[in-house]
Design a protein around this motif. Structure first.
Motif, PDB file in Angstrom:
ATOM      1  N   ALA A 166      37.586  34.733  28.129  1.00 53.10           N
ATOM      2  CA  ALA A 166      37.061  34.450  26.797  1.00 53.10           C
ATOM      3  C   ALA A 166      36.963  35.798  26.095  1.00 53.10           C
ATOM      4  N   ALA A 167      37.837  36.005  25.125  1.00 55.58           N
ATOM      5  CA  ALA A 167      37.896  37.299  24.441  1.00 55.58           C
ATOM      6  C   ALA A 167      36.838  37.429  23.348  1.00 55.58           C
ATOM      7  N   ALA A 168      36.260  36.283  22.947  1.00 57.21           N
ATOM      8  CA  ALA A 168      35.206  36.250  21.933  1.00 57.21           C
ATOM      9  C   ALA A 168      34.448  34.948  22.133  1.00 57.21           C
ATOM     10  N   LEU A 169      33.369  34.771  21.412  1.00 50.54           N
ATOM     11  CA  LEU A 169      32.658  33.501  21.442  1.00 50.54           C
ATOM     12  C   LEU A 169      33.260  32.581  20.389  1.00 50.54           C
ATOM     13  N   GLY A 170      33.506  31.334  20.772  1.00 49.71           N
ATOM     14  CA  GLY A 170      34.101  30.383  19.845  1.00 49.71           C
ATOM     15  C   GLY A 170      34.737  29.232  20.581  1.00 49.71           C
ATOM     16  N   GLY A 171      35.670  28.565  19.928  1.00 48.28           N
ATOM     17  CA  GLY A 171      36.336  27.407  20.494  1.00 48.28           C
ATOM     18  C   GLY A 171      37.419  27.789  21.474  1.00 48.28           C
ATOM     19  N   PRO A 172      38.250  26.805  21.852  1.00 47.05           N
ATOM     20  CA  PRO A 172      39.305  27.056  22.840  1.00 47.05           C
ATOM     21  C   PRO A 172      40.238  28.200  22.474  1.00 47.05           C
ATOM     22  N   GLU A 173      40.363  28.471  21.186  1.00 48.08           N
ATOM     23  CA  GLU A 173      41.288  29.523  20.748  1.00 48.08           C
ATOM     24  C   GLU A 173      40.890  30.911  21.241  1.00 48.08           C
ATOM     25  N   VAL A 174      39.647  31.085  21.713  1.00 46.70           N
ATOM     26  CA  VAL A 174      39.224  32.412  22.181  1.00 46.70           C
ATOM     27  C   VAL A 174      39.709  32.703  23.593  1.00 46.70           C
ATOM     28  N   LEU A 175      40.236  31.690  24.293  1.00 47.90           N
ATOM     29  CA  LEU A 175      40.728  31.900  25.655  1.00 47.90           C
ATOM     30  C   LEU A 175      42.093  32.570  25.603  1.00 47.90           C
ATOM     31  N   GLN A 176      42.226  33.647  26.334  1.00 43.73           N
ATOM     32  CA  GLN A 176      43.458  34.422  26.333  1.00 43.73           C
ATOM     33  C   GLN A 176      43.929  34.675  27.760  1.00 43.73           C
ATOM     34  N   VAL A 177      45.229  34.470  27.984  1.00 50.94           N
ATOM     35  CA  VAL A 177      45.833  34.814  29.267  1.00 50.94           C
ATOM     36  C   VAL A 177      46.002  36.317  29.316  1.00 50.94           C
ATOM     37  N   THR A 178      45.580  36.923  30.424  1.00 49.31           N
ATOM     38  CA  THR A 178      45.634  38.375  30.517  1.00 49.31           C
ATOM     39  C   THR A 178      45.983  38.790  31.941  1.00 49.31           C
ATOM     40  N   GLU A 179      46.300  40.047  32.102  1.00 49.27           N
ATOM     41  CA  GLU A 179      46.586  40.599  33.420  1.00 49.27           C
ATOM     42  C   GLU A 179      45.334  41.300  33.932  1.00 49.27           C
ATOM     43  N   LEU A 180      44.973  41.000  35.183  1.00 48.32           N
ATOM     44  CA  LEU A 180      43.753  41.535  35.780  1.00 48.32           C
ATOM     45  C   LEU A 180      44.096  42.492  36.916  1.00 48.32           C
ATOM     46  N   PRO A 181      43.186  43.412  37.239  1.00 47.09           N
ATOM     47  CA  PRO A 181      43.401  44.273  38.408  1.00 47.09           C
ATOM     48  C   PRO A 181      43.390  43.439  39.693  1.00 47.09           C
ATOM     49  N   ASP A 182      44.140  43.889  40.687  1.00 51.18           N
ATOM     50  CA  ASP A 182      44.069  43.239  41.989  1.00 51.18           C
ATOM     51  C   ASP A 182      42.645  43.330  42.528  1.00 51.18           C
ATOM     52  N   PRO A 183      42.027  42.194  42.863  1.00 54.48           N
ATOM     53  CA  PRO A 183      40.669  42.256  43.421  1.00 54.48           C
ATOM     54  C   PRO A 183      40.692  42.739  44.867  1.00 54.48           C
ATOM     55  N   GLU A 184      39.624  43.387  45.278  1.00 50.20           N
ATOM     56  CA  GLU A 184      39.478  43.845  46.653  1.00 50.20           C
ATOM     57  C   GLU A 184      38.282  43.152  47.287  1.00 50.20           C
ATOM     58  N   ALA A 185      38.438  42.796  48.558  1.00 55.69           N
ATOM     59  CA  ALA A 185      37.356  42.147  49.283  1.00 55.69           C
ATOM     60  C   ALA A 185      36.375  43.208  49.776  1.00 55.69           C
ATOM     61  N   GLN A 186      35.189  43.205  49.212  1.00 54.02           N
ATOM     62  CA  GLN A 186      34.133  44.111  49.648  1.00 54.02           C
ATOM     63  C   GLN A 186      33.443  43.521  50.887  1.00 54.02           C
ATOM     64  N   PRO A 187      32.579  44.296  51.551  1.00 54.50           N
ATOM     65  CA  PRO A 187      31.852  43.739  52.701  1.00 54.50           C
ATOM     66  C   PRO A 187      31.166  42.418  52.331  1.00 54.50           C
ATOM     67  N   GLY A 188      31.348  41.412  53.169  1.00 53.44           N
ATOM     68  CA  GLY A 188      30.758  40.100  52.920  1.00 53.44           C
ATOM     69  C   GLY A 188      31.560  39.230  51.994  1.00 53.44           C
ATOM     70  N   GLN A 189      32.745  39.689  51.601  1.00 53.89           N
ATOM     71  CA  GLN A 189      33.571  38.943  50.654  1.00 53.89           C
ATOM     72  C   GLN A 189      34.924  38.572  51.249  1.00 53.89           C
ATOM     73  N   VAL A 190      35.579  37.643  50.558  1.00 53.48           N
ATOM     74  CA  VAL A 190      36.997  37.370  50.776  1.00 53.48           C
ATOM     75  C   VAL A 190      37.652  37.308  49.405  1.00 53.48           C
ATOM     76  N   VAL A 191      38.958  37.550  49.377  1.00 47.62           N
ATOM     77  CA  VAL A 191      39.725  37.294  48.169  1.00 47.62           C
ATOM     78  C   VAL A 191      40.367  35.933  48.324  1.00 47.62           C
ATOM     79  N   VAL A 192      40.133  35.050  47.350  1.00 49.64           N
ATOM     80  CA  VAL A 192      40.688  33.698  47.370  1.00 49.64           C
ATOM     81  C   VAL A 192      41.892  33.634  46.447  1.00 49.64           C
ATOM     82  N   ARG A 193      43.012  33.147  46.994  1.00 48.02           N
ATOM     83  CA  ARG A 193      44.146  32.814  46.151  1.00 48.02           C
ATOM     84  C   ARG A 193      43.848  31.427  45.576  1.00 48.02           C
ATOM     85  N   VAL A 194      43.470  31.387  44.316  1.00 47.26           N
ATOM     86  CA  VAL A 194      43.006  30.145  43.702  1.00 47.26           C
ATOM     87  C   VAL A 194      44.197  29.219  43.465  1.00 47.26           C
ATOM     88  N   ARG A 195      44.098  28.008  43.999  1.00 48.20           N
ATOM     89  CA  ARG A 195      45.113  26.982  43.757  1.00 48.20           C
ATOM     90  C   ARG A 195      44.641  25.965  42.726  1.00 48.20           C
TER      91      ARG A 195
END
Length: 316
Positions: free
Chosen positions: A14-43
């Motif tokens: 959500a790039a701003a507050l508002g309706g559906p138009e505020v949702l933007q597809v973007t590129e994110l950094p690769d997440p890292e699993a910290q202690p107590g975590q896992v990285v989930v490949r979301v299906r």
């Protein structure tokens, strides 16, 4: 352990507050699993009214300032494991609830890869598909915990309980839990959804336009929509009402106990509920699946209403 992914990771912010138009597809950094975590490949990630509300800022504790990731419920596979995480291994199928009320979108589920605390996740049985599984955590836990607030132990066997919004995710699970506990369930269904709601175990199905005061008095109301005064009119004096959002106070002279259900993550309960859905003793349904990149259109469909089941975003 070395992650088993590489390349760009797509997410929807959500790039701003508002309706559906505020949702933007973007590129994110690769997440890292910290202690107590896992990285989930979301299906699969379920689209909830709470996700829509987050983008407009109409949520408890006030709005979250963009940018942030919406998304509570995810299902997928473990792609990487933190150094001291022993509950899961790479390749395990998992489903879970990001406690968005705590993370406030950092993280959220609208991403191809999510670094999640292992405590947020439970194993996903092989017989349950990712999309269906993603509809369970927030909806089923809210319904189960809300019914606990109704003090069902104080009700007589066979007492009547009105469930509003029984065509929806929370209301549908609430109707099932109450019927399976032995109570007489009066369930409100959307037009054209009567058979589905009846199949959840409801003893009586009333239409969305029904005067609920005329179906009472009932001992308790689970107001999943919520409707507020219209639903409270059905409860008997000294009865019980639980709502999923704040509603007007009921006249104190009636002696009605009024509670607000706010979700809390309960890993043991979540595992049990997922197993019950996998075994077929609890029912859920998906109206439509859409690619993650079409999240804005998914929000539009939720806002338009009239769906028979949940909207689920998928990846891969």
């Amino acid at each position: 352990m070395k992650p088993v992914y590489s390349g760009r990771v797509l997410g929807v912010i959500a790039a701003a507050l508002g309706g559906p138009e505020v949702l933007q597809v973007t590129e994110l950094p690769d997440p890292e699993a910290q202690p107590g975590q896992v990285v989930v490949r979301v299906r699969a990630v379920c689209v909830h009214p709470a996700d829509v509300a987050s983008t407009t800022g109409q949520i408890p504790r006030g709005p979250v300032m963009p940018p942030f990731l919406p998304g509570w419920d995810i299902a997928g596979e473990v792609a990487a494991v933190g150094s001291d995480t022993t509950d899961f291994r790479v390749g395990d199928r998992v489903v879970g609830m990001i406690p968005w009320y705590l993370t406030r979108g950092a993280p959220g589920g609208y991403a191809e890869l999510v670094a999640a605390d292992a405590e947020w996740l439970v194993p996903l049985p092989d017989g349950l598909d990712f999309a269906s599984a993603s509809t369970v955590p927030l909806n089923a836990q809210t319904a189960h915990q809300g019914l606990e607030l109704l003090s069902l132990d104080l009700l007589s066997d066979g007492s009547s309980i009105l469930v509003t919004g029984a065509s929806g995710g929370v209301g549908g699970f609430a109707a099932q839990f109450a019927a399976q506990a032995g109570y007489r369930v009066v369930a409100q269904a959307s037009d054209g959804d009567e058979e589905w709601v009846r199949g959840l175990g409801a003893h009586e199905v009333v239409s969305r336009s029904a005067d609920l005061a005329a179906v009472g008095p009932v001992a308790a109301v689970f107001d999943a929509v919520p409707l507020g005064d219209a639903a409270a009119a059905a409860v008997e004096n000294r009865g019980f009402v639980v709502t999923t959002r704040p509603t007007p106070a009921i006249d104190p002279a009636r002696g009605v106990r009024q509670d607000l259900q706010l979700i809390r993550l309960d890993r043991k309960l979540l595992a049990e509920l997922v197993e019950r859905v996998a075994a077929g003793t609890l029912r859920t349904r998906v109206a439509v699946t859409m690619p993650l990149t079409e999240a804005a259109d998914a929000h539009r469909r939720v806002l338009a209403g009239g769906l028979h089941g949940k909207v689920v975003l998928t990846t891969g």
